[in-house]
Scaffold this motif. Structure first.
Motif, PDB file in Angstrom:
ATOM      1  N   ARG A 160       6.857   2.515  -0.781  1.00 53.85           N
ATOM      2  CA  ARG A 160       7.145   1.993   0.545  1.00 53.85           C
ATOM      3  C   ARG A 160       6.611   0.566   0.716  1.00 53.85           C
ATOM      4  O   ARG A 160       7.258  -0.289   1.295  1.00 53.85           O
ATOM      5  CB  ARG A 160       6.536   2.896   1.613  1.00 53.85           C
ATOM      6  CG  ARG A 160       6.925   2.501   3.023  1.00 53.85           C
ATOM      7  CD  ARG A 160       6.348   3.405   4.095  1.00 53.85           C
ATOM      8  NE  ARG A 160       6.464   4.805   3.779  1.00 53.85           N
ATOM      9  CZ  ARG A 160       5.485   5.694   3.950  1.00 53.85           C
ATOM     10  NH1 ARG A 160       4.320   5.316   4.450  1.00 53.85           N
ATOM     11  NH2 ARG A 160       5.660   6.963   3.647  1.00 53.85           N
ATOM     12  N   HIS A 161       5.422   0.302   0.181  1.00 51.02           N
ATOM     13  CA  HIS A 161       4.800  -1.018   0.334  1.00 51.02           C
ATOM     14  C   HIS A 161       5.090  -1.945  -0.848  1.00 51.02           C
ATOM     15  O   HIS A 161       4.514  -3.035  -0.923  1.00 51.02           O
ATOM     16  CB  HIS A 161       3.293  -0.861   0.541  1.00 51.02           C
ATOM     17  CG  HIS A 161       2.957  -0.174   1.831  1.00 51.02           C
ATOM     18  ND1 HIS A 161       3.033  -0.807   3.053  1.00 51.02           N
ATOM     19  CD2 HIS A 161       2.582   1.102   2.090  1.00 51.02           C
ATOM     20  CE1 HIS A 161       2.698   0.036   4.008  1.00 51.02           C
ATOM     21  NE2 HIS A 161       2.426   1.214   3.452  1.00 51.02           N
ATOM     22  N   VAL A 174      -2.449   0.121 -10.718  1.00 51.25           N
ATOM     23  CA  VAL A 174      -2.034  -0.602  -9.520  1.00 51.25           C
ATOM     24  C   VAL A 174      -3.167  -1.558  -9.144  1.00 51.25           C
ATOM     25  O   VAL A 174      -4.341  -1.270  -9.392  1.00 51.25           O
ATOM     26  CB  VAL A 174      -1.731   0.363  -8.348  1.00 51.25           C
ATOM     27  CG1 VAL A 174      -0.453   1.127  -8.582  1.00 51.25           C
ATOM     28  CG2 VAL A 174      -2.859   1.326  -8.111  1.00 51.25           C
ATOM     29  N   PRO A 175      -2.851  -2.721  -8.541  1.00 49.99           N
ATOM     30  CA  PRO A 175      -3.898  -3.709  -8.212  1.00 49.99           C
ATOM     31  C   PRO A 175      -4.897  -3.167  -7.197  1.00 49.99           C
ATOM     32  O   PRO A 175      -4.518  -2.577  -6.183  1.00 49.99           O
ATOM     33  CB  PRO A 175      -3.125  -4.881  -7.632  1.00 49.99           C
ATOM     34  CG  PRO A 175      -1.696  -4.648  -7.948  1.00 49.99           C
ATOM     35  CD  PRO A 175      -1.528  -3.207  -8.224  1.00 49.99           C
ATOM     36  N   LYS A 176      -6.212  -3.386  -7.482  1.00 50.52           N
ATOM     37  CA  LYS A 176      -7.271  -2.914  -6.589  1.00 50.52           C
ATOM     38  C   LYS A 176      -7.157  -3.552  -5.215  1.00 50.52           C
ATOM     39  O   LYS A 176      -7.302  -2.871  -4.191  1.00 50.52           O
ATOM     40  CB  LYS A 176      -8.646  -3.248  -7.185  1.00 50.52           C
ATOM     41  CG  LYS A 176      -9.051  -2.403  -8.345  1.00 50.52           C
ATOM     42  CD  LYS A 176     -10.446  -2.783  -8.812  1.00 50.52           C
ATOM     43  CE  LYS A 176     -10.855  -1.933 -10.008  1.00 50.52           C
ATOM     44  NZ  LYS A 176     -12.195  -2.247 -10.487  1.00 50.52           N
ATOM     45  N   ASP A 180      -6.832  -1.391  -1.846  1.00 54.90           N
ATOM     46  CA  ASP A 180      -7.932  -1.435  -0.854  1.00 54.90           C
ATOM     47  C   ASP A 180      -7.419  -1.914   0.497  1.00 54.90           C
ATOM     48  O   ASP A 180      -7.828  -1.397   1.545  1.00 54.90           O
ATOM     49  CB  ASP A 180      -9.056  -2.339  -1.370  1.00 54.90           C
ATOM     50  CG  ASP A 180      -9.776  -1.726  -2.572  1.00 54.90           C
ATOM     51  OD1 ASP A 180      -9.711  -0.475  -2.730  1.00 54.90           O
ATOM     52  OD2 ASP A 180     -10.402  -2.481  -3.338  1.00 54.90           O
ATOM     53  N   ASN A 181      -6.524  -2.908   0.527  1.00 51.14           N
ATOM     54  CA  ASN A 181      -5.931  -3.366   1.791  1.00 51.14           C
ATOM     55  C   ASN A 181      -5.073  -2.283   2.435  1.00 51.14           C
ATOM     56  O   ASN A 181      -5.042  -2.160   3.650  1.00 51.14           O
ATOM     57  CB  ASN A 181      -5.082  -4.627   1.563  1.00 51.14           C
ATOM     58  CG  ASN A 181      -5.925  -5.848   1.326  1.00 51.14           C
ATOM     59  OD1 ASN A 181      -7.092  -5.879   1.714  1.00 51.14           O
ATOM     60  ND2 ASN A 181      -5.345  -6.840   0.696  1.00 51.14           N
ATOM     61  N   LEU A 182      -4.409  -1.497   1.609  1.00 51.50           N
ATOM     62  CA  LEU A 182      -3.555  -0.434   2.111  1.00 51.50           C
ATOM     63  C   LEU A 182      -4.358   0.656   2.805  1.00 51.50           C
ATOM     64  O   LEU A 182      -3.976   1.166   3.855  1.00 51.50           O
ATOM     65  CB  LEU A 182      -2.740   0.158   0.965  1.00 51.50           C
ATOM     66  CG  LEU A 182      -1.708   1.233   1.309  1.00 51.50           C
ATOM     67  CD1 LEU A 182      -0.624   0.656   2.188  1.00 51.50           C
ATOM     68  CD2 LEU A 182      -1.114   1.796   0.047  1.00 51.50           C
TER      69      LEU A 182
END
Length: 185
Positions: A160-161, A174-176, A180-182
């Motif tokens: 979705r993102h 997947v990028p940290k 973390d922002n998600l």
């Protein structure tokens, strides 16, 4: 009434030499006669089927070339591929299709022509391995444990993102920073 003549002939089926009482005899035995008859009948059916198919294919091909909107079957015929390949092209976005009334997928003829023309307007996607370093990434299992989320829910969020994934061996990274922002509360 039998004839008094004997003629040496070669069987048309097996090629063996035999003595025939008539000049019109073609086969050495009843078995060769029956086998040859079955083979002749079978070949006749195959030829009739091939002729029928040959008559149908060119007409359908010509009809598909003259249409402005094509079906999946028409495109598969034009591109000489299977229908599943056409569905894959539609899903990947290389061909734009319209689902007419929820029953029939129609594709404009211009989409097929664009498929073979070079398009300089397409963005160049850089190699994800050059951008992402594994040290700056979580693997999927770490994200599941850290944020207490199921595998399916995590993949839905990633999709979705539009979070980029890096497949390396049996692990998916997947990028940290994006994860973390998600999940930032």
């Amino acid at each position: 009434m039998s004839s008094n003549i004997t003629v040496v002939r070669a069987c048309e089926h097996c090629g063996c030499r035999f003595k025939a009482k008539k000049t019109t005899t073609k086969y050495c035995s009843l078995k060769c006669n029956r086998t040859a008859y079955k083979q002749k009948t079978r070949n006749g059916k195959i030829d009739a089927s091939n002729k029928e198919t040959a008559l149908l294919l060119p007409r359908h091909y010509d009809l598909a070339q003259s249409k402005d909107f094509l079906t999946v079957k028409d495109i598969a015929l034009l591109l000489d591929c299977c229908r599943q390949t056409v569905y894959t092209l539609i899903k990947s976005g290389k061909i734009t299709a319209t689902n007419a009334l929820g029953k029939k997928i129609l594709i404009p003829r211009s989409q097929i022509d664009k498929l073979f023309l070079p398009d300089d307007r397409l963005p160049v996607v850089p190699d994800i391995q050059k951008i992402m370093r594994i040290e700056a990434c979580y693997h999927i299992g770490e994200v599941e444990r850290k944020y207490n989320i199921s595998n399916k829910a995590l993949y839905e969020l990633i999709k979705r993102h539009e979070i980029p994934k890096l497949k390396c061996g049996k692990f998916t990274y997947v990028p940290k920073s994006m994860i973390d922002n998600l999940f930032k509360i």
